[in-house]
Design an enzyme around this catalytic site. Structure first.
Site, PDB file in Angstrom:
ATOM      1  CG  ASN A   6      38.026  34.740  87.922  1.00  0.00           C
ATOM      2  OD1 ASN A   6      37.020  35.450  87.892  1.00  0.00           O
ATOM      3  ND2 ASN A   6      38.542  34.193  86.824  1.00  0.00           N
ATOM      4  CG  PHE A   7      33.378  35.912  93.049  1.00  0.00           C
ATOM      5  CD1 PHE A   7      34.246  35.103  93.767  1.00  0.00           C
ATOM      6  CD2 PHE A   7      32.538  36.757  93.754  1.00  0.00           C
ATOM      7  CE1 PHE A   7      34.288  35.149  95.159  1.00  0.00           C
ATOM      8  CE2 PHE A   7      32.556  36.814  95.139  1.00  0.00           C
ATOM      9  CZ  PHE A   7      33.417  36.019  95.851  1.00  0.00           C
ATOM     10  CE  LYS A   8      36.931  30.930  86.543  1.00  0.00           C
ATOM     11  NZ  LYS A   8      37.349  29.739  85.843  1.00  0.00           N
ATOM     12  CG  HIS A  91      40.155  34.048  82.554  1.00  0.00           C
ATOM     13  ND1 HIS A  91      39.428  33.004  82.053  1.00  0.00           N
ATOM     14  CD2 HIS A  91      40.557  33.675  83.800  1.00  0.00           C
ATOM     15  CE1 HIS A  91      39.375  32.035  82.963  1.00  0.00           C
ATOM     16  NE2 HIS A  91      40.055  32.422  84.031  1.00  0.00           N
ATOM     17  CD  GLU A  93      36.435  30.545  82.473  1.00  0.00           C
ATOM     18  OE1 GLU A  93      36.010  31.539  83.070  1.00  0.00           O
ATOM     19  OE2 GLU A  93      36.735  29.484  83.049  1.00  0.00           O
ATOM     20  CD  GLU A 160      44.089  31.361  85.413  1.00  0.00           C
ATOM     21  OE1 GLU A 160      43.746  31.121  86.569  1.00  0.00           O
ATOM     22  OE2 GLU A 160      43.348  31.891  84.581  1.00  0.00           O
ATOM     23  N   GLY A 166      38.944  24.714  85.926  1.00  0.00           N
ATOM     24  CA  GLY A 166      37.594  24.214  86.215  1.00  0.00           C
ATOM     25  C   GLY A 166      37.428  22.722  86.009  1.00  0.00           C
ATOM     26  CB  SER A 196      42.034  22.442  89.270  1.00  0.00           C
ATOM     27  OG  SER A 196      41.093  22.349  88.228  1.00  0.00           O
TER      28      SER A 196
HETATM   29  P1  PGA Z   1      39.496  27.176  88.540  1.00  0.00           P
HETATM   30  O1  PGA Z   1      39.593  28.519  87.684  1.00  0.00           O
HETATM   31  O2  PGA Z   1      40.188  27.434  89.855  1.00  0.00           O
HETATM   32  O3  PGA Z   1      38.036  26.914  88.691  1.00  0.00           O
HETATM   33  O4  PGA Z   1      40.201  26.111  87.767  1.00  0.00           O
HETATM   34  C1  PGA Z   1      40.772  29.280  87.665  1.00  0.00           C
HETATM   35  C2  PGA Z   1      40.609  30.476  86.769  1.00  0.00           C
HETATM   36  O5  PGA Z   1      39.932  30.379  85.747  1.00  0.00           O
HETATM   37  O6  PGA Z   1      41.143  31.554  87.063  1.00  0.00           O
END
Ligand code: PGA
Length: 239
Positions: A6-8, A91, A93, A160, A166, A196
């Site tokens: 996931n590049f975000k 997600h 976020e 998640e 993150g 993570s």
């Molecule tokens: P992360 O993000 O690996 O940076 O913790 C995972 C995600 O949000 O899918």
């Protein structure tokens, strides 16, 4: 096994292309098992029909309308231009930073399910819920699944925990195992863990009973790092 990057809001169109070229070369030369499925969720501006059969491209977000007056959004028409049939929904976020309600998420799910898309549906609890114990976590996750068709054939669920995303602090394998067992009692969909994940912990994470892969943010943004994760996951699988 599924490994998804996931590049975000990272990478451009040109850096995504370079990334995919390197990843594709790595996968070709690496003699990887066919049953490792690699996905990449680039930002919307980098969606394209890339020439790499071994990497499937998905959208990080998409709106639940065919087309129309929805400023800033993309939908099936834009995805269709590139043959994209995979979307990430729910997600944390999107939920936490952009205020997506469960109601909107349910609508998105129903909309893309009706059109046969492959859906990576993300669920996960905040720290305050985790601190109240596993029963609270389960009832929270159950609510996030309430209006989701968990029998949908193209569903993949990514667990998640928000506090692990993150932060560099992945959940303990015992905690992941407990949630995987719980989710496995509700659905036959493949279950992923995210939060993570990196080269240093991928082997222990995919060794968790019921965990069929990972959704990876930060550690996927550099192609070498994502390749190392794939390599270690493959080694673990073979051992
Ligand atoms: P992360 O993000 O690996 O940076 O913790 C995972 C995600 O949000 O899918």
């Amino acid at each position: 096994m599924i490994l998804a990057a996931n590049f975000k809001m990272n990478h451009t169109r040109s850096s995504t292309k370079e990334y995919i070229d390197s990843l594709c070369r790595f996968l070709k030369n690496g003699n990887f098992d066919q049953d490792i499925e690699i996905y990449l969720f680039p930002p919307a501006t980098a969606l394209d029909s890339y020439e790499c059969e071994s990497v499937r491209i998905g959208a990080q977000n998409a709106y639940c309308a065919e087309e129309g007056s929805f400023t800033g959004e993309i939908g099936p028409v834009q995805l269709g231009e590139f043959g994209i049939e995979t979307v990430l929904i729910g997600h944390s976020e999107r939920r936490e930073l952009f205020g997506e309600s469960q109601e909107l998420i349910d609508k998105k799910f129903a909309f893309y399910k009706e059109r046969g898309y492959e859906i990576f549906y993300c669920i996960g609890e905040r720290l305050d819920i985790r601190e109240r114990g596993i029963e609270e976590v389960k009832s929270f996750l159950r609510r996030q699944l309430l209006n989701i068709d968990t029998d949908y054939e193209n569903l993949i669920i990514a667990y998640e925990p928000v506090w692990a995303i993150g932060t560099g602090k992945s959940a303990h394998t015992e905690d992941i195992a407990e949630v995987m067992e719980f989710l496995g009692s509700i659905t036959d969909a493949p279950l992923l863990y995210g939060g993570s994940v990196k080269a240093g912990n991928i082997e222990s994470i995919i060794s968790v009973e019921g965990c069929e892969g990972a959704l990876i943010g930060t550690a996927s943004w550099k192609v070498d790092s994502f390749c190392e994760i794939i390599e270690r996951a493959q080694m673990r699988k073979r051992s």
